[in-house]
Design a protein around this motif. Structure first.
Motif, PDB file in Angstrom:
ATOM      1  N   LYS A  15      25.099  15.815 -34.471  1.00 55.50           N
ATOM      2  CA  LYS A  15      26.062  16.574 -33.673  1.00 55.50           C
ATOM      3  C   LYS A  15      26.629  15.815 -32.490  1.00 55.50           C
ATOM      4  O   LYS A  15      27.422  16.365 -31.722  1.00 55.50           O
ATOM      5  CB  LYS A  15      25.406  17.856 -33.153  1.00 55.50           C
ATOM      6  N   GLY A  16      26.218  14.572 -32.296  1.00 55.01           N
ATOM      7  CA  GLY A  16      26.693  13.827 -31.140  1.00 55.01           C
ATOM      8  C   GLY A  16      28.210  13.727 -31.097  1.00 55.01           C
ATOM      9  O   GLY A  16      28.886  13.717 -32.125  1.00 55.01           O
ATOM     10  N   ASN A  17      28.772  13.600 -29.907  1.00 59.00           N
ATOM     11  CA  ASN A  17      30.220  13.649 -29.721  1.00 59.00           C
ATOM     12  C   ASN A  17      30.962  12.522 -30.435  1.00 59.00           C
ATOM     13  O   ASN A  17      32.065  12.700 -30.920  1.00 59.00           O
ATOM     14  CB  ASN A  17      30.547  13.601 -28.224  1.00 59.00           C
ATOM     15  N   GLN A  18      30.373  11.330 -30.525  1.00 61.18           N
ATOM     16  CA  GLN A  18      31.101  10.184 -31.055  1.00 61.18           C
ATOM     17  C   GLN A  18      30.914  10.006 -32.559  1.00 61.18           C
ATOM     18  O   GLN A  18      31.848   9.669 -33.269  1.00 61.18           O
ATOM     19  CB  GLN A  18      30.666   8.906 -30.324  1.00 61.18           C
ATOM     20  N   HIS A  19      29.697  10.191 -33.043  1.00 62.69           N
ATOM     21  CA  HIS A  19      29.403   9.874 -34.437  1.00 62.69           C
ATOM     22  C   HIS A  19      28.916  11.075 -35.228  1.00 62.69           C
ATOM     23  O   HIS A  19      28.431  10.925 -36.345  1.00 62.69           O
ATOM     24  CB  HIS A  19      28.346   8.771 -34.506  1.00 62.69           C
ATOM     25  N   GLY A  20      29.036  12.259 -34.689  1.00 66.95           N
ATOM     26  CA  GLY A  20      28.482  13.423 -35.359  1.00 66.95           C
ATOM     27  C   GLY A  20      29.391  13.978 -36.445  1.00 66.95           C
ATOM     28  O   GLY A  20      30.452  13.436 -36.758  1.00 66.95           O
ATOM     29  N   LEU A  21      28.965  15.079 -37.015  1.00 71.94           N
ATOM     30  CA  LEU A  21      29.720  15.713 -38.082  1.00 71.94           C
ATOM     31  C   LEU A  21      31.042  16.265 -37.578  1.00 71.94           C
ATOM     32  O   LEU A  21      31.120  16.832 -36.499  1.00 71.94           O
ATOM     33  CB  LEU A  21      28.904  16.861 -38.674  1.00 71.94           C
TER      34      LEU A  21
ATOM     35  N   THR B  29      24.605  24.004 -14.472  1.00 71.31           N
ATOM     36  CA  THR B  29      26.031  24.284 -14.299  1.00 71.31           C
ATOM     37  C   THR B  29      26.833  23.669 -15.446  1.00 71.31           C
ATOM     38  O   THR B  29      26.312  22.898 -16.248  1.00 71.31           O
ATOM     39  CB  THR B  29      26.544  23.702 -12.969  1.00 71.31           C
ATOM     40  N   ARG B  30      28.103  24.010 -15.488  1.00 70.60           N
ATOM     41  CA  ARG B  30      29.051  23.375 -16.395  1.00 70.60           C
ATOM     42  C   ARG B  30      29.846  22.314 -15.614  1.00 70.60           C
ATOM     43  O   ARG B  30      29.924  22.373 -14.387  1.00 70.60           O
ATOM     44  CB  ARG B  30      30.032  24.404 -16.959  1.00 70.60           C
ATOM     45  N   PRO B  31      30.472  21.374 -16.329  1.00 75.31           N
ATOM     46  CA  PRO B  31      31.332  20.402 -15.639  1.00 75.31           C
ATOM     47  C   PRO B  31      32.714  20.964 -15.328  1.00 75.31           C
ATOM     48  O   PRO B  31      33.632  20.224 -14.976  1.00 75.31           O
ATOM     49  CB  PRO B  31      31.413  19.241 -16.646  1.00 75.31           C
ATOM     50  N   HIS B  32      32.897  22.269 -15.478  1.00 74.64           N
ATOM     51  CA  HIS B  32      34.128  22.962 -15.120  1.00 74.64           C
ATOM     52  C   HIS B  32      33.717  24.285 -14.484  1.00 74.64           C
ATOM     53  O   HIS B  32      32.534  24.645 -14.467  1.00 74.64           O
ATOM     54  CB  HIS B  32      35.000  23.211 -16.352  1.00 74.64           C
TER      55      HIS B  32
ATOM     56  N   ASN C 295      24.394  16.611  -7.712  1.00 78.49           N
ATOM     57  CA  ASN C 295      24.280  16.749  -9.159  1.00 78.49           C
ATOM     58  C   ASN C 295      23.113  15.909  -9.659  1.00 78.49           C
ATOM     59  O   ASN C 295      23.075  14.698  -9.455  1.00 78.49           O
ATOM     60  CB  ASN C 295      25.580  16.284  -9.823  1.00 78.49           C
ATOM     61  N   LEU C 296      22.159  16.555 -10.337  1.00 76.80           N
ATOM     62  CA  LEU C 296      20.973  15.876 -10.864  1.00 76.80           C
ATOM     63  C   LEU C 296      20.994  15.817 -12.394  1.00 76.80           C
ATOM     64  O   LEU C 296      19.946  15.797 -13.032  1.00 76.80           O
ATOM     65  CB  LEU C 296      19.702  16.592 -10.395  1.00 76.80           C
ATOM     66  N   ARG C 297      22.178  15.767 -12.991  1.00 74.94           N
ATOM     67  CA  ARG C 297      22.306  15.822 -14.446  1.00 74.94           C
ATOM     68  C   ARG C 297      21.401  14.839 -15.190  1.00 74.94           C
ATOM     69  O   ARG C 297      20.674  15.237 -16.105  1.00 74.94           O
ATOM     70  CB  ARG C 297      23.773  15.604 -14.851  1.00 74.94           C
ATOM     71  N   PRO C 298      21.401  13.529 -14.876  1.00 73.72           N
ATOM     72  CA  PRO C 298      20.539  12.619 -15.644  1.00 73.72           C
ATOM     73  C   PRO C 298      19.052  12.904 -15.480  1.00 73.72           C
ATOM     74  O   PRO C 298      18.247  12.590 -16.366  1.00 73.72           O
ATOM     75  CB  PRO C 298      20.910  11.228 -15.114  1.00 73.72           C
ATOM     76  N   HIS C 299      18.683  13.530 -14.368  1.00 73.72           N
ATOM     77  CA  HIS C 299      17.279  13.855 -14.147  1.00 73.72           C
ATOM     78  C   HIS C 299      16.804  14.954 -15.099  1.00 73.72           C
ATOM     79  O   HIS C 299      15.645  14.953 -15.529  1.00 73.72           O
ATOM     80  CB  HIS C 299      17.059  14.285 -12.693  1.00 73.72           C
TER      81      HIS C 299
ATOM     82  N   ARG D 264      18.753  18.516 -23.956  1.00 75.28           N
ATOM     83  CA  ARG D 264      18.825  17.122 -23.503  1.00 75.28           C
ATOM     84  C   ARG D 264      20.138  16.489 -23.946  1.00 75.28           C
ATOM     85  O   ARG D 264      20.782  15.756 -23.175  1.00 75.28           O
ATOM     86  CB  ARG D 264      17.640  16.330 -24.064  1.00 75.28           C
ATOM     87  N   MET D 265      20.547  16.754 -25.174  1.00 79.07           N
ATOM     88  CA  MET D 265      21.815  16.236 -25.663  1.00 79.07           C
ATOM     89  C   MET D 265      22.976  16.738 -24.807  1.00 79.07           C
ATOM     90  O   MET D 265      23.913  15.988 -24.485  1.00 79.07           O
ATOM     91  CB  MET D 265      22.009  16.632 -27.118  1.00 79.07           C
ATOM     92  N   GLY D 266      22.907  18.015 -24.392  1.00 79.34           N
ATOM     93  CA  GLY D 266      23.945  18.571 -23.540  1.00 79.34           C
ATOM     94  C   GLY D 266      24.046  17.867 -22.200  1.00 79.34           C
ATOM     95  O   GLY D 266      25.142  17.601 -21.694  1.00 79.34           O
ATOM     96  N   PHE D 267      22.899  17.532 -21.613  1.00 81.95           N
ATOM     97  CA  PHE D 267      22.920  16.806 -20.340  1.00 81.95           C
ATOM     98  C   PHE D 267      23.353  15.356 -20.540  1.00 81.95           C
ATOM     99  O   PHE D 267      24.104  14.813 -19.726  1.00 81.95           O
ATOM    100  CB  PHE D 267      21.540  16.867 -19.675  1.00 81.95           C
ATOM    101  N   GLU D 268      22.900  14.728 -21.607  1.00 80.82           N
ATOM    102  CA  GLU D 268      23.279  13.343 -21.866  1.00 80.82           C
ATOM    103  C   GLU D 268      24.790  13.197 -22.073  1.00 80.82           C
ATOM    104  O   GLU D 268      25.386  12.201 -21.661  1.00 80.82           O
ATOM    105  CB  GLU D 268      22.542  12.820 -23.111  1.00 80.82           C
ATOM    106  N   THR D 269      25.421  14.179 -22.712  1.00 84.03           N
ATOM    107  CA  THR D 269      26.839  14.096 -23.047  1.00 84.03           C
ATOM    108  C   THR D 269      27.731  14.831 -22.051  1.00 84.03           C
ATOM    109  O   THR D 269      28.924  15.006 -22.291  1.00 84.03           O
ATOM    110  CB  THR D 269      27.074  14.653 -24.460  1.00 84.03           C
ATOM    111  N   ASN D 270      27.162  15.274 -20.931  1.00 86.61           N
ATOM    112  CA  ASN D 270      27.901  15.930 -19.848  1.00 86.61           C
ATOM    113  C   ASN D 270      28.532  17.252 -20.267  1.00 86.61           C
ATOM    114  O   ASN D 270      29.558  17.661 -19.735  1.00 86.61           O
ATOM    115  CB  ASN D 270      28.976  15.007 -19.265  1.00 86.61           C
TER     116      ASN D 270
END
Length: 431
Positions: A90-96, A309-312, A354-358, A397-403
Motif C-alpha cells: 500500500k505504500g505511496n510510491q510502489h503500492g497497488l 493530527t493531520r497535515p491539513h 511536530n513529533l511525527r518521526p518519533h 507507522r506507515m501513516g506517520f512515515e508517509t506524512n
C-alpha cells in the motif's frame, strides 16, 4: 457436444483490476498465482470466506476482515509486524493501484467470483458497529458513548499491554533524543519534556486528562515533586495505575480515577496535561474541551495538548479499519485547527512542535515487542485480536512515515484578567 466456456481464475481476476505491475506474489486457494515468484512478500487468499470478505467490502475493510480471520495471509511477514509488507502493498510510491474494469471485464470478474460471494460473511467479533449505526443509536462523544468506546479499545488485557508497551505502560508517542535511545527511555524523555514545558515545580498541582495507566502522573510526582490527579474512562487502566501508585508509595500525592474528564470538580490547577485524549473527543467538541481545560487552570497556569493530527486542517474520520477495530468514533484534524480552537477558548498559545518521526519509531518499538511476545499475546487475547494490533500499529507507522498523519504538542497558558500570561520572555524548558 457443447463446448465449455472458460472463466478467469482468481489470480487473473485480481490482476485484471490492477493498473501496472503486481509488486508482490499473489496466490489463491484455487491454485492460481500471479506476480513475481521471487518477491519478498506475498498475499495468500486461503478460502472462499476470505474471497467473500474482499468482494463484499472492497478496500481496507474487506482486507482487514479476511486478514483478522486468518483467511488472508501475508507471506514473508510476521503478523506482529507486517510493516514492510504493508509498505510494499500500500505504500505511496510502489503500492497497488487499481483501475475501473471495462463492462466486459466486469462480467468476467463476476463470473470468476460468483454471485454467492457478494453476500458478506459474519464480521469478526473484534469489529465495532459501522459509524452510521452508532450515529443512529446515540449521540457520538456523549459521556456514555465515550466510555463504551474506551472500554472497547483499552480494556483488552493489562497483561497484553504490558507485553506490547513495555515497562513504561505508555500508549502514546515517545521522544527519541538519539537514534540509539530505547523505547522505555524515550517514553521517560517524553514525560520529562511535558513536565518541563509545563514548568512543573515541587508543590504544584497537575491534572492529567486521559491519563492511561498513569505514566505522566507517576513521572511528575516522582521527578518534579507535584501533586497529581489523573483521570481515565478505562476501568482496567485506572485499576492498574492506582495499584502501581500504591506500590511506589505515591498515593499521598498521586491518584488515578476512573471517570470522565468532564466530571472533574477540582480546579485551580497549576498545569493540565492531555496526552492522547483529543483524538477521541470529536472535532466538534473542541470548543467545550478547551474551554473546560482552561476552567481548570489558575491564571498563568499551563496546558500541554499532545495528539495525533493531520497535515491539513480539515476534519477527517479515521479509516474504515481503524474506525471499526481500533478507535471507534475517532476524528483527526490539523495542528492549525487545534491552535485555533485553543485560542478561541481564551488560551494563549506559546509553542507548538511536530513529533511525527518519533511516533513512527514508537510504533516500530511496539511492533517489535508484539513479535517478541507473540505466543504469549495470542494466549492472552487470541490470535485474531493480536493480528488486529499488529496490523493497526504497522499501518499507523506507515501513516506517520508517509506524512498522512502527524503528532503535535501545543503549549498554552491561561492569561489573567489584565492579559498577563506568567510566561517568561524565552522558553524556560529548552535544553
Amino acid at each position: 457436444m457443447t463446448q465449455r466456456t472458460s472463466t478467469m481464475n482468481l489470480a487473473e481476476a485480481f490482476s485484471t483490476l490492477l493498473a501496472g505491475e503486481l509488486p508482490f506474489r499473489f496466490t489463491a486457494y484455487d491454485g492460481s498465482s500471479a506476480g513475481p515468484a521471487d518477491a519478498p512478500f506475498g498475499i495468500d487468499l486461503r478460502n472462499e470466506r476470505g474471497l467473500s470478505y474482499l468482494v463484499s467490502a472492497p478496500g481496507d475493510l474487506g482486507l482487514a476482515r479476511a486478514y483478522v480471520q486468518g483467511d488472508l495471509h501475508l507471506v514473508g511477514a510476521h503478523p506482529g509486524d507486517p510493516f514492510e509488507a504493508l509498505m510494499l502493498v500500500k505504500g505511496n510510491q510502489h503500492g497497488l493501484k487499481f483501475r475501473r474494469p471495462s463492462p466486459a471485464e466486469a462480467v468476467a470478474l463476476l463470473r470468476a467470483v460468483g454471485l454467492s460471494r457478494l453476500k458478506p460473511p459474519p464480521v469478526p467479533p473484534q469489529e465495532h458497529l459501522p459509524r452510521w449505526r452508532r450515529v443512529m443509536e446515540g449521540m457520538l462523544h456523549s459521556p456514555e458513548r465515550d466510555a463504551e468506546v474506551i472500554h472497547h479499545h483499552y480494556d483488552v488485557s493489562n497483561r497484553f499491554y504490558e507485553m506490547v508497551l513495555g515497562p513504561s505502560m505508555t500508549y502514546t508517542c515517545a521522544l527519541f533524543p538519539t537514534e540509539e535511545t530505547t523505547l522505555d527511555d524515550a517514553q521517560f524523555a517524553k514525560y520529562d519534556l511535558v513536565c518541563r514545558k509545563l514548568g512543573l515545580r515541587p508543590g504544584m498541582r497537575l491534572l492529567d486528562v486521559g491519563c492511561g495507566w498513569g505514566g505522566m502522573v507517576r513521572h511528575a510526582v516522582q521527578h518534579y515533586g507535584v501533586t497529581a490527579l489523573g483521570v481515565t474512562l478505562s476501568a482496567e487502566q485506572a485499576s492498574w495505575g492506582q495499584e502501581r501508585i500504591k506500590e511506589l508509595r505515591l498515593d499521598d500525592r498521586a491518584e488515578v480515577r476512573h471517570m470522565d474528564y468532564r466530571e472533574v470538580v477540582e480546579s485551580g490547577f497549576d498545569a493540565v496535561s492531555s496526552i492522547g485524549l483529543t483524538e477521541h473527543i470529536g472535532v466538534g467538541n473542541y470548543p467545550a474541551y478547551f474551554g473546560f481545560l482552561r476552567s481548570k487552570l489558575r491564571p498563568h497556569g499551563r496546558l500541554l495538548n499532545h495528539c495525533i493530527t493531520r497535515p491539513h486542517n480539515q476534519k477527517t474520520h479515521t479509516g474504515a479499519f481503524i474506525d471499526r477495530y481500533v478507535f471507534p468514533d475517532g476524528e483527526l484534524t490539523g495542528s492549525g485547527r487545534i491552535i485555533t480552537e485553543a485560542q478561541d477558548a481564551g488560551l494563549e498559545v506559546q509553542h507548538e512542535e511536530n513529533l511525527r518521526p518519533h511516533y513512527a519509531r514508537t510504533l516500530a518499538g511496539w511492533n517489535r515487542n508484539l513479535v517478541a511476545h507473540w505466543d504469549e499475546c495470542v494466549a492472552e487475547v487470541g490470535e485474531a485480536t493480536a493480528r488486529v494490533w499488529g496490523l493497526y500499529m504497522a499501518g499507523s507507522r506507515m501513516g506517520f512515515e508517509t506524512n498522512e498523519i502527524q503528532l503535535h504538542q501545543v503549549l498554552a497558558t491561561r492569561t489573567d484578567d489584565r492579559g498577563g500570561s506568567g510566561y517568561p520572555l524565552r522558553h524556560d524548558w529548552v535544553g
